[in-house]
Design a protein around this motif. Structure first.
Motif, PDB file in Angstrom:
ATOM      1  N   UNK A 131      24.467  84.803  42.830  1.00  0.00           N
ATOM      2  CA  UNK A 131      25.196  84.718  41.748  1.00  0.00           C
ATOM      3  C   UNK A 131      26.122  85.845  41.518  1.00  0.00           C
ATOM      4  N   UNK A 132      27.440  85.636  41.075  1.00  0.00           N
ATOM      5  CA  UNK A 132      28.548  86.485  40.924  1.00  0.00           C
ATOM      6  C   UNK A 132      29.022  86.700  39.421  1.00  0.00           C
ATOM      7  N   UNK A 133      28.656  87.871  38.942  1.00  0.00           N
ATOM      8  CA  UNK A 133      29.259  88.065  37.475  1.00  0.00           C
ATOM      9  C   UNK A 133      30.414  88.809  37.423  1.00  0.00           C
ATOM     10  N   UNK A 147      17.241  91.259  33.082  1.00  0.00           N
ATOM     11  CA  UNK A 147      18.196  91.681  32.033  1.00  0.00           C
ATOM     12  C   UNK A 147      18.661  93.159  32.365  1.00  0.00           C
ATOM     13  N   UNK A 148      19.552  93.640  31.579  1.00  0.00           N
ATOM     14  CA  UNK A 148      19.919  94.830  31.690  1.00  0.00           C
ATOM     15  C   UNK A 148      20.339  95.235  30.267  1.00  0.00           C
ATOM     16  N   UNK A 150      32.692  93.646  38.584  1.00  0.00           N
ATOM     17  CA  UNK A 150      32.434  92.152  39.385  1.00  0.00           C
ATOM     18  C   UNK A 150      31.311  92.367  40.357  1.00  0.00           C
ATOM     19  N   UNK A 151      30.152  91.691  39.981  1.00  0.00           N
ATOM     20  CA  UNK A 151      29.209  92.297  40.779  1.00  0.00           C
ATOM     21  C   UNK A 151      28.141  90.938  41.317  1.00  0.00           C
ATOM     22  N   UNK A 152      27.393  91.044  42.247  1.00  0.00           N
ATOM     23  CA  UNK A 152      26.463  90.429  42.669  1.00  0.00           C
ATOM     24  C   UNK A 152      25.118  90.629  41.835  1.00  0.00           C
ATOM     25  N   UNK A 153      24.709  89.660  41.036  1.00  0.00           N
ATOM     26  CA  UNK A 153      23.691  89.838  40.135  1.00  0.00           C
ATOM     27  C   UNK A 153      22.402  90.824  40.685  1.00  0.00           C
ATOM     28  N   UNK A 154      21.726  90.382  41.841  1.00  0.00           N
ATOM     29  CA  UNK A 154      20.541  91.301  42.008  1.00  0.00           C
ATOM     30  C   UNK A 154      21.127  92.546  42.310  1.00  0.00           C
ATOM     31  N   UNK A 155      22.312  92.985  43.055  1.00  0.00           N
ATOM     32  CA  UNK A 155      22.375  94.363  43.274  1.00  0.00           C
ATOM     33  C   UNK A 155      22.695  95.129  42.088  1.00  0.00           C
ATOM     34  N   UNK A 156      23.298  94.497  41.149  1.00  0.00           N
ATOM     35  CA  UNK A 156      23.483  95.018  39.733  1.00  0.00           C
ATOM     36  C   UNK A 156      22.488  95.504  38.992  1.00  0.00           C
ATOM     37  N   UNK A 157      21.271  95.008  39.478  1.00  0.00           N
ATOM     38  CA  UNK A 157      19.935  95.438  38.807  1.00  0.00           C
ATOM     39  C   UNK A 157      19.053  96.213  39.996  1.00  0.00           C
ATOM     40  N   UNK A 158      19.908  96.963  40.999  1.00  0.00           N
ATOM     41  CA  UNK A 158      19.339  97.677  41.992  1.00  0.00           C
ATOM     42  C   UNK A 158      18.424  97.005  43.019  1.00  0.00           C
ATOM     43  N   UNK A 159      18.834  95.616  43.138  1.00  0.00           N
ATOM     44  CA  UNK A 159      17.687  94.751  43.926  1.00  0.00           C
ATOM     45  C   UNK A 159      18.701  94.455  45.406  1.00  0.00           C
TER      46      UNK A 159
END
Length: 354
Positions: free
Chosen positions: A87-89, A139-140, A102-111
């Motif tokens: 997913x891209x947000x 979530x964040x 502009x982020x990939x959902x997992x990486x934005x949460x450190x994953x």
């Protein structure tokens, strides 16, 4: 000074205790600032249930054009596909054409791993990020400020059903850790995606100029044939000054040690979200409690491995000797072992203001 004098000179035990309590509260408020409530503050919130996103189509999740505010929470979930590592947000702040976030959902949460690995580790949570269910509960509580407008969108290569929550406060001060940031502060995301690093090659995680700011968070996801690349020290140059070292190794930067020898951890200041195979890992570090500030410019730099000896710009120091400028350059790799090519993706979140 007043506090110490009041406690020391008072002969009345009750007054002495009152003075001590007052001092404690004074110190507490100076370290943990409270946001005074104003009459123009107002919570905004929106949720989507059973939302549908078509493959490779940018779908608007939320949009507003009604003045200043700060996003305080986002939550994501999906069935099968949708809110996962693909997913891209994109978050468009103040009507910008290209999303500054502009982020990939997992990486934005450190994953930095796929569902098959991450699903074995949930539930987990920290002060700022969490993942509490298979297929969702990501979530964040990142503070995302805007002055007049905000738009959040989702794109996914396969599409699917999703659920989404966003919340924030209008006319809300931007507080990061114990710092009250200027009203003009803006959150930006700097990325390197799937960069192939040769041994000893440097990688700039963020390069910012002509503004002041605060580095808020760093995520590194890397993969190699071994973990020797973790010998790399993190470097920073603030306001065009000399190079400073932020760590004595990569795992040290994430507040662990010895190549993350105790495995996965999720804590408020840092975490290791994956460690698989012979050389894969992903980790995050927040800078709320040890601010990394700059007034004019900043360059944050990582490296594929490290030299055991060399000049001060090439290797980590083995003692406190900031004036050392030896021109000797010995190409002996760290620990006497060979370094391998390493694939790296990095996310660096920076608050910036004029």
């Amino acid at each position: 000074v007043y506090c110490l004098a009041a406690v020391r000179t008072s002969r009345d035990q009750r007054k002495n205790m009152d003075a001590a309590v007052f001092c404690f509260m004074l110190l507490w408020s100076s370290v943990y600032p409270h946001v005074p409530v104003q009459s123009n503050m107002k919570t905004f919130s929106y949720a989507i249930k059973d939302g549908q996103v078509e493959a490779n189509q940018e779908k608007v999740l939320y949009k507003r054009q009604s003045g200043a505010g700060v996003v305080t929470l986002q939550w994501f979930a999906s069935n099968i596909v949708g809110m996962n590592y693909e997913a891209r947000i994109r978050i468009y702040v103040d009507e910008e054409t290209n999303a500054s976030i502009d982020y990939q959902l997992y990486l934005a949460h450190g994953i930095g791993s796929a569902d098959s690995i991450e699903d074995t580790l949930v539930p987990w949570g920290t002060k700022r990020i969490s993942h509490t269910a298979k297929g969702g509960g990501i979530s964040n509580t990142y503070r995302i400020p805007f002055l007049k407008a905000l738009k959040v969108t989702l794109t996914h290569p396969k599409g699917g059903t999703f659920w989404y929550i966003i919340r924030g406060v209008e006319n809300y001060p931007l507080v990061v850790g114990d710092l009250l940031l200027p009203k003009t502060a803006k959150l930006k995301l700097y990325k390197n995606v799937n960069v192939l690093l040769k041994p000893l090659e440097f990688l700039t995680l963020a390069s910012v100029s002509d503004v002041a700011g605060l580095i808020s968070q760093v995520t590194i996801a890397a993969n190699s044939t071994d973990y020797n690349y973790l010998e790399a020290c993190l470097r920073v140059r603030v306001d065009g000054g000399d190079t400073s070292f932020l760590s004595s190794g990569t795992e040290d930067f994430f507040l662990s040690a010895y190549y993350f020898n105790k495995g996965i951890y999720h804590m408020d200041n840092s975490g290791l979200t994956s460690k698989t195979g012979k050389g894969q890992m992903s980790a995050f570090k927040f800078f709320e409690n040890d601010p990394l500030l700059f007034s004019k410019s900043v360059q944050l730099i990582w490296r594929c491995g490290e030299l055991q000896s060399g000049n001060v710009t090439d290797k980590c120091p083995s003692s406190f000797s900031p004036a050392t400028t030896s021109e000797d350059h010995v190409s002996l790799l760290s620990n006497g072992v060979k370094l391998a090519v390493t694939m790296a993706t990095t996310y660096t979140w920076v608050y910036e203001w004029d």
